[in-house]
Design a protein around this motif. Sequence first.
Motif, PDB file in Angstrom:
ATOM      1  N   ASN A 158       0.644  -1.421  -0.167  1.00 50.92           N
ATOM      2  CA  ASN A 158      -0.078  -0.042   0.055  1.00 50.92           C
ATOM      3  C   ASN A 158       0.924   1.110  -0.368  1.00 50.92           C
ATOM      4  OD1 ASN A 158      -2.448  -1.777   0.124  1.00 50.92           O
ATOM      5  ND2 ASN A 158      -2.263  -1.732   2.869  1.00 50.92           N
ATOM      6  N   ALA A 159       2.117   0.899   0.472  1.00 50.92           N
ATOM      7  CA  ALA A 159       3.273   2.336   0.219  1.00 50.92           C
ATOM      8  C   ALA A 159       3.098   2.572  -1.040  1.00 50.92           C
ATOM      9  CB  ALA A 159       3.758   1.969   0.611  1.00 50.92           C
ATOM     10  N   VAL A 160       3.605   4.148  -1.135  1.00 50.25           N
ATOM     11  CA  VAL A 160       4.078   4.808  -2.773  1.00 50.25           C
ATOM     12  C   VAL A 160       4.909   4.099  -2.599  1.00 50.25           C
ATOM     13  CG1 VAL A 160       3.000   5.921  -4.280  1.00 50.25           C
ATOM     14  CG2 VAL A 160       1.728   6.007  -3.291  1.00 50.25           C
ATOM     15  N   MET A 161       6.078   3.335  -3.745  1.00 48.91           N
ATOM     16  CA  MET A 161       7.451   4.254  -3.792  1.00 48.91           C
ATOM     17  C   MET A 161       7.557   4.331  -5.411  1.00 48.91           C
ATOM     18  SD  MET A 161       8.469   0.391  -2.543  1.00 48.91           S
ATOM     19  CE  MET A 161      10.059   0.561  -1.652  1.00 48.91           C
ATOM     20  N   SER A 162       8.482   5.466  -4.817  1.00 46.92           N
ATOM     21  CA  SER A 162       9.370   5.880  -5.941  1.00 46.92           C
ATOM     22  C   SER A 162      10.213   4.733  -7.412  1.00 46.92           C
ATOM     23  CB  SER A 162       9.977   7.384  -5.694  1.00 46.92           C
ATOM     24  OG  SER A 162      11.265   7.104  -5.111  1.00 46.92           O
ATOM     25  N   TYR A 197      11.031  -3.241 -15.446  1.00 45.30           N
ATOM     26  CA  TYR A 197      10.920  -4.322 -14.698  1.00 45.30           C
ATOM     27  C   TYR A 197       9.863  -5.386 -14.309  1.00 45.30           C
ATOM     28  CZ  TYR A 197      16.302  -6.126 -14.764  1.00 45.30           C
ATOM     29  OH  TYR A 197      17.538  -6.108 -14.882  1.00 45.30           O
ATOM     30  N   ILE A 198       8.712  -3.889 -13.788  1.00 43.53           N
ATOM     31  CA  ILE A 198       7.630  -4.017 -13.732  1.00 43.53           C
ATOM     32  C   ILE A 198       7.149  -4.232 -15.238  1.00 43.53           C
ATOM     33  CG2 ILE A 198       5.309  -2.438 -13.260  1.00 43.53           C
ATOM     34  CD1 ILE A 198       6.924  -2.309 -10.734  1.00 43.53           C
ATOM     35  N   GLU A 223       0.463  -1.563  -8.739  1.00 46.05           N
ATOM     36  CA  GLU A 223      -1.014  -0.277  -9.551  1.00 46.05           C
ATOM     37  C   GLU A 223       0.769   0.645 -10.036  1.00 46.05           C
ATOM     38  OE1 GLU A 223      -2.837   1.385  -6.516  1.00 46.05           O
ATOM     39  OE2 GLU A 223      -4.678  -0.696  -7.162  1.00 46.05           O
ATOM     40  N   THR A 224       0.168   1.373 -11.184  1.00 44.73           N
ATOM     41  CA  THR A 224       0.955   2.636 -11.028  1.00 44.73           C
ATOM     42  C   THR A 224       0.658   3.533 -10.353  1.00 44.73           C
ATOM     43  OG1 THR A 224       2.152   1.842 -12.960  1.00 44.73           O
ATOM     44  CG2 THR A 224       1.353   4.011 -13.127  1.00 44.73           C
ATOM     45  N   VAL A 225       1.167   4.276  -9.739  1.00 47.69           N
ATOM     46  CA  VAL A 225       0.573   5.391  -8.927  1.00 47.69           C
ATOM     47  C   VAL A 225       1.500   6.434 -10.364  1.00 47.69           C
ATOM     48  CG1 VAL A 225       0.664   7.205  -7.491  1.00 47.69           C
ATOM     49  CG2 VAL A 225       0.459   4.635  -7.238  1.00 47.69           C
ATOM     50  N   ILE A 226       0.272   7.720 -10.995  1.00 47.83           N
ATOM     51  CA  ILE A 226       1.261   8.315 -11.686  1.00 47.83           C
ATOM     52  C   ILE A 226       2.134   9.575 -10.947  1.00 47.83           C
ATOM     53  CG2 ILE A 226       0.740  10.858 -13.261  1.00 47.83           C
ATOM     54  CD1 ILE A 226      -0.653   7.620 -14.598  1.00 47.83           C
TER      55      ILE A 226
END
Length: 223
Positions: free
Chosen positions: A169-173, A196-197, A212-215
């Motif tokens: 659930n954490a957004v990771m750059s 790799y994703i 999930e991709t977070v724009i």
Amino acid sequence: MEYKVLIVEDEKLLREVLTDLFVSKGDTPLTAENGAKALEIAQYEELDAILLDIMMPELNGFEVCRALRKTSDVPIVFLTALSDEDDKLYGYELGADDYITKPFSLPVLYAKTSALIRRHKGGVITGDKFAVGKLTFVISQRRVYAEANEVKLSPKEYDLLLCLARNKNAVMSREQLIVKCWGYDYDGDDRSVDTYIKRLRAALGEYAGCIETVIKAGYRFVE
């Protein structure tokens, strides 16, 4: 399973006592003597929990918690002499998971921290197995299974998926993923994470939706 816990405390003696506690349990404690150093460590380390003092120089614990909650849901436990109810309520409002006043019992602190980590990971940790959602990681074998079927991954793909899953659930750059998964000396650019994703999603097939991709921010693992 070994936990990596960040201890943020400006009192040297207490910092050492807490470090010894987690080392004795087979865990890996990291330490910071102030809030600014804590945020620097949290940006690049894959942490399982943070023990956070409130009254510190540079940035206090409340400010650190507020900053962390913009990008991370890592369990945060306040350790503080501030026992006023308003302080406790404010800590929970900022997103802390627990609030423990000094002095405290070391065994109780460890038990609470471990329970928070287990709940946060959202799965079952047994021996060297880590289960989250439909995926089960066998850490010692560096294998991952989607329900009963093994997902064939390269070493870098495995590291990337495990890192995302452990930070559910954490957004990771992209930069964070590179450093946490492959280290500072990785010679690829941050866009290689996208490649790799893409490969990970192809390997996961019907389970690819867990990434999930977070724009304009990066990626996150969801169940």
